[in-house]
Design a protein around this motif. Sequence first.
Motif, short mmCIF file in Angstrom:
data_model
loop_
_atom_site.label_atom_id
_atom_site.label_comp_id
_atom_site.label_asym_id
_atom_site.label_seq_id
_atom_site.Cartn_x
_atom_site.Cartn_y
_atom_site.Cartn_z
N LYS A 152 54.09 52.86 87.03
CA LYS A 152 55.18 53.14 86.78
C LYS A 152 55.72 52.77 85.34
CE LYS A 152 58.84 50.01 88.23
NZ LYS A 152 59.81 49.33 88.96
N GLY A 153 56.21 53.95 84.94
CA GLY A 153 56.66 53.95 83.23
C GLY A 153 58.20 54.25 83.09
N GLU A 154 58.51 54.36 81.93
CA GLU A 154 59.73 54.58 81.58
C GLU A 154 60.10 56.04 81.32
OE1 GLU A 154 62.52 52.41 78.59
OE2 GLU A 154 62.42 50.84 80.21
N LEU A 155 60.96 56.83 81.85
CA LEU A 155 61.34 58.10 81.20
C LEU A 155 62.38 57.96 80.30
CD1 LEU A 155 60.29 61.29 81.95
CD2 LEU A 155 62.08 61.18 83.69
N ASP A 156 63.41 57.45 80.59
CA ASP A 156 64.42 56.88 79.48
C ASP A 156 64.77 55.39 79.96
OD1 ASP A 156 66.54 57.14 81.55
OD2 ASP A 156 66.60 59.29 81.22
N GLN A 157 66.02 55.02 79.40
CA GLN A 157 66.35 53.49 79.58
C GLN A 157 66.95 53.62 81.13
OE1 GLN A 157 69.36 52.79 76.73
NE2 GLN A 157 67.94 52.46 75.12
N ARG A 158 67.37 54.43 81.91
CA ARG A 158 67.78 54.19 83.17
C ARG A 158 66.73 54.86 84.38
NH1 ARG A 158 73.49 55.70 84.23
NH2 ARG A 158 72.48 57.38 85.32
N THR A 159 65.71 55.52 83.95
CA THR A 159 65.08 56.48 84.69
C THR A 159 63.56 55.98 84.46
OG1 THR A 159 66.50 58.23 84.63
CG2 THR A 159 64.49 58.52 85.74
N ASN A 160 62.88 55.72 85.80
CA ASN A 160 61.28 55.46 85.86
C ASN A 160 60.43 56.87 86.03
OD1 ASN A 160 61.44 52.63 85.15
ND2 ASN A 160 62.11 52.24 87.38
N LYS A 161 59.46 56.78 85.60
CA LYS A 161 58.64 57.84 86.16
C LYS A 161 57.33 57.08 86.84
CE LYS A 161 56.08 58.08 81.75
NZ LYS A 161 55.67 58.89 80.33
N TYR A 162 56.68 58.11 87.67
CA TYR A 162 55.61 57.57 88.33
C TYR A 162 54.39 58.43 88.14
CZ TYR A 162 59.12 54.78 90.44
OH TYR A 162 60.19 53.82 90.55
N THR A 163 53.06 58.00 88.10
CA THR A 163 51.72 58.76 87.92
C THR A 163 50.87 58.18 88.73
OG1 THR A 163 51.43 57.37 85.99
CG2 THR A 163 52.34 59.63 85.63
N LEU A 164 49.86 58.73 89.03
CA LEU A 164 48.60 58.04 90.15
C LEU A 164 47.97 57.42 88.89
CD1 LEU A 164 47.59 61.06 92.24
CD2 LEU A 164 49.13 58.98 92.95
N THR A 165 47.35 56.37 89.46
CA THR A 165 46.40 55.82 88.58
C THR A 165 44.92 56.25 89.03
OG1 THR A 165 45.70 54.07 90.24
CG2 THR A 165 47.59 53.38 88.54
N ASP A 166 43.93 56.01 88.19
CA ASP A 166 42.51 56.44 88.77
C ASP A 166 42.18 56.05 90.08
OD1 ASP A 166 42.04 57.79 86.11
OD2 ASP A 166 41.08 55.92 85.37
N ARG A 167 42.68 54.77 90.28
CA ARG A 167 42.32 54.44 91.96
C ARG A 167 43.17 55.25 92.75
NH1 ARG A 167 44.33 49.08 94.86
NH2 ARG A 167 43.29 49.47 96.84
N GLY A 168 44.35 55.43 92.52
CA GLY A 168 45.14 56.20 93.34
C GLY A 168 44.56 57.96 93.29
N ARG A 169 44.06 58.34 92.54
CA ARG A 169 43.38 59.77 92.64
C ARG A 169 42.02 59.42 93.56
NH1 ARG A 169 45.67 60.13 87.72
NH2 ARG A 169 44.26 59.42 86.36
#
Length: 100
Positions: free
Chosen positions: A58-75
Amino acid sequence: MHDLTGFQRDLLWAIGGLNEPHGLALKDVLEEYYGTEIHHGRLYPNLDTLVEKGVVKKGELDQRTNKYTLTDRGRRELRARRDWEDQYVAGLEGVESEAN
């Protein structure tokens, strides 16, 4: 991946198929797939579980919105799941042709 719910696996697939999606984008994708409303109380705790299990970051897209990406383990987990599914999907080809 064996310890994930079906909903969590679907979230993982959706995250993998989108470019750094935010929660509402994932909600839209899953609502379209399930044909029913996905409540925030279901979506975000499941996203947090995926983060805790180390398959999603989980990362920050902006101050109010999170973004989600797969980790290497997720892939790796998705690839392993796909390989497992492919074993059984291949067996369906004969069943489908018998039905026709």
